[in-house]
Design an enzyme around this catalytic site. Structure first.
Site, PDB file in Angstrom:
ATOM      1  CG  ASP A  29      -2.041   0.888   1.222  1.00 21.12           C
ATOM      2  OD1 ASP A  29      -2.048   1.789   0.376  1.00 21.12           O
ATOM      3  OD2 ASP A  29      -2.945   0.738   2.073  1.00 21.12           O
ATOM      4  CG  ASP A  47      -9.426   2.959   0.827  1.00 21.51           C
ATOM      5  OD1 ASP A  47      -8.587   2.763  -0.071  1.00 21.51           O
ATOM      6  OD2 ASP A  47      -9.150   2.956   2.040  1.00 21.51           O
ATOM      7  N   GLY A  53      -4.900   3.256  -8.128  1.00 15.52           N
ATOM      8  CA  GLY A  53      -5.050   3.465  -9.568  1.00 15.52           C
ATOM      9  C   GLY A  53      -4.208   4.612 -10.119  1.00 15.52           C
TER      10      GLY A  53
HETATM   11  C1  GLA Z   1      -5.592   2.013   2.678  1.00 15.77           C
HETATM   12  C2  GLA Z   1      -6.080   0.859   1.807  1.00 15.77           C
HETATM   13  C3  GLA Z   1      -7.118   0.052   2.566  1.00 15.77           C
HETATM   14  C4  GLA Z   1      -6.517  -0.470   3.865  1.00 15.77           C
HETATM   15  C5  GLA Z   1      -5.966   0.673   4.687  1.00 15.77           C
HETATM   16  C6  GLA Z   1      -5.169   0.161   5.890  1.00 15.77           C
HETATM   17  O1  GLA Z   1      -6.601   2.929   2.904  1.00 15.77           O
HETATM   18  O2  GLA Z   1      -6.585   1.335   0.587  1.00 15.77           O
HETATM   19  O3  GLA Z   1      -7.594  -1.007   1.768  1.00 15.77           O
HETATM   20  O4  GLA Z   1      -5.496  -1.394   3.560  1.00 15.77           O
HETATM   21  O5  GLA Z   1      -5.099   1.508   3.925  1.00 15.77           O
HETATM   22  O6  GLA Z   1      -4.583   1.160   6.636  1.00 15.77           O
END
Ligand code: GLA
Length: 400
Positions: free
Chosen positions: A150, A221, A200
Site C-alpha cells: 500500500d 477505497d 489506480g
Molecule cells: C488504505 C487501503 C485500505 C486499507 C488501509 C489500511 O486505505 O486502501 O484497503 O489497507 O489503507 O490502513
C-alpha cells in the site's frame, strides 16, 4: 580461457534458470481472480491473531472454502518495531506470525499480509522502505502467500520529498518502489500473490503486470454504501482489456454484509465483481454472518462467472436511462448478462425492455437466472422488472 568460457556458460545457464524460475512462479499464482477474505473492511485496526484464526475456522465451517475462498489476508496493524538488525517484529496483537500462518495452512487455506513501500503504512505502522528484501524473506520464512503493498506514506516520504514539483518523476519513483518489492518477492522463490494498492495512480494496469503485479487497485477505497460501490463499478469501464490470467483489475475488497448495503445492493455488488473478473475478497464479520449474506457469498453460479477460465473481464454494453446492461464473455462460448437498475429513484413500477440486438444476440435466448437458480428465456424487448439497485444476472450457455 576455456575454463572461463565454461564458467561463463554455467553462469548464463544459472541466470536463465533463475529467470525462468521467477517467471514460472509469477505465472502460477492468480490464474483466476484471487478469492478469500481480508480483515480491513470489518475489523480495520482492531484485528488480532484470534480474529484471523476465527475467520479461518469460519471459512471452512461455512463452506466458503469449498466455494473457493482460499486466502485469509491480514491487513494493516500487525506490525511492531524493527530491531537493531532491521528485522521487523509483530506487535502484541500478533504474538506468533509463523504459528498463525501454520494454523491457517493447516486448514488448507493460504495466508496474506500487508505492507507498503514507504516508512509507514496507512495506519502509521512501520512499512518496508529500505527493508524490502529483508521483509520479503521474512514473509517467505513465515509461509506468506499474498502481499498487499500500500503506497500511503511513500507519497510524502519519497515522491513529494524527492521530486516536489515533478509529478512524472514522482510516478517513476512509485513504479520503481513497486518493482523493488516485486523483485524481492520473486527472489524468495516462493509463489506470493503481489497486490498493488496505490489507488489506480498512473494507470497501473499498464505497468504492474511487467513488474510481477497480480492485481492492482483501480480506485480509492470502497465503503459499504451503494453510491461509493457503484461509482467504483463505473470507473472500471475501459479497463477490460488489461485483465487476464495472472493479472487483474482490483476494484477493492468486498463490502458484502457490511454497513448500509441492503440485500439487493449486496447481490448487485457481488454480481458486478463477478462480471468484472474482480478478486473476491470478502470483508465481513464471518462469525456473525447472516444466512442471506452467506448465500450471496457462496452462490456457486456467480462465483463461476468470476472464476471463468477465460479470464475476460465484462463490459457495459449500453445503458438506457437508469438501467445498465453488461456482458461478459465466458469460456466455451457462454455469456453472462447483467441488467442493473442503478437508479435510486427508479422504483419497480414499470419494466425495462431489453434490446437483444445491442448485445449481439438474435431471437429468444435460453439461460439461467443465477439468483433464482431457475431457467429464464431472454427475448427481444423482454420486460424486466427490477427494484432500485437490484440486478438480473443470467448465464447463457449457448447464446445465438
Ligand atoms: C488504505 C487501503 C485500505 C486499507 C488501509 C489500511 O486505505 O486502501 O484497503 O489497507 O489503507 O490502513
Amino acid at each position: 580461457m576455456r575454463i572461463s568460457a565454461s564458467l561463463c556458460l554455467a553462469a548464463l545457464a544459472v541466470a536463465a534458470f533463475t529467470v525462468n524460475a521467477h517467471k514460472s512462479v509469477a505465472q502460477h499464482v492468480a490464474q483466476t481472480p484471487p478469492m478469500g477474505w481480508n480483515s480491513w473492511n470489518y475489523f480495520a485496526e482492531r484485528v488480532t491473531d484470534k480474529d484471523i484464526r476465527a475467520s479461518a475456522d469460519q471459512i471452512v465451517s461455512t463452506g466458503m472454502k469449498d466455494a473457493g475462498y482460499i486466502y485469509v489476508n491480514i491487513d494493516d496493524t500487525w506490525e511492531g518495531e524493527r530491531d537493531g538488525t532491521g528485522l521487523l517484529h509483530t506487535n502484541s496483537k500478533f504474538p506468533d506470525m509463523k504459528g498463525l500462518a501454520d494454523y491457517v495452512h493447516s486448514k488448507g487455506l493460504k495466508i496474506g499480509i500487508y505492507s507498503g513501500p514507504g516508512t509507514k503504512t496507512c495506519g502509521g505502522f512501520p512499512a518496508s522502505l529500505g527493508h524490502e528484501e529483508q521483509d520479503a524473506k521474512m514473509y517467505a520464512d513465515w509461509g506468506i502467500d499474498y502481499l498487499k503493498y500500500d503506497l500511503c506514506s511513500f507519497i510524502p516520504d519519497v515522491m513529494q520529498k524527492q521530486s516536489p514539483s515533478d509529478e512524472a518523476a514522482q510516478m517513476r519513483l512509485m513504479i520503481a518502489a513497486y518493482t523493488k518489492m516485486g523483485n524481492a518477492l520473486k527472489a524468495t522463490g516462493r509463489p506470493i500473490v503481489f497486490s498493488l494498492c496505490q489507488y489506480g495512480w498512473d494507470s497501473p494496469w499498464e505497468w504492474a503486470p511487467a513488474l510481477g503485479g497480480n492485481l492492482w487497485r483501480t480506485t480509492g477505497d470502497i465503503t459499504p454504501e451503494w453510491d461509493r460501490m457503484y461509482a467504483i463499478v463505473s470507473q472500471q469501464e475501459g479497463l477490460e482489456k488489461y485483465a487476464g490470467p495472472g493479472h487483474w483489475n482490483d476494484p477493492d475488497m468486498l463490502e458484502v454484509g457490511n454497513g448500509k448495503l441492503n440485500l439487493a445492493e449486496n447481490r448487485t455488488h457481488f454480481s458486478m465483481w463477478a462480471m468484472l473478473a474482480a478478486p473476491l475478497l470478502a470483508g465481513n464479520d464471518l462469525p456473525n454472518m447472516k444466512p442471506e449474506i452467506h448465500d450471496i457469498l457462496t452462490n456457486r453460479d456467480v462465483i463461476a462467472i468470476d472464476q471463468d477460465q477465460l479470464g475476460k473481464q465484462g463490459a457495459r454494453i449500453y445503458s438506457d436511462g437508469e438501467v445498465e446492461v453488461w456482458r461478459r464473455n465466458l469460456s466455451g462460448g457462454a455469456l453472462a448478462i447483467a441488467v442493473v437498475n442503478v437508479g435510486s429513484d427508479r422504483v419497480s413500477t414499470h419494466p425495462f425492455h431489453l434490446d437483444l440486438a445491442r448485445l449481439g444476440l438474435h431471437g429468444p435466448q435460453a439461460g439461467r437466472d443465477l439468483w433464482t437458480g431457475k431457467p429464464i428465456t431472454l427475448a427481444d424487448h423482454q420486460p424486466i422488472e427490477l427494484a432500485s439497485h437490484d440486478i438480473l444476472l443470467v448465464r447463457l450457455d449457448a447464446p445465438k
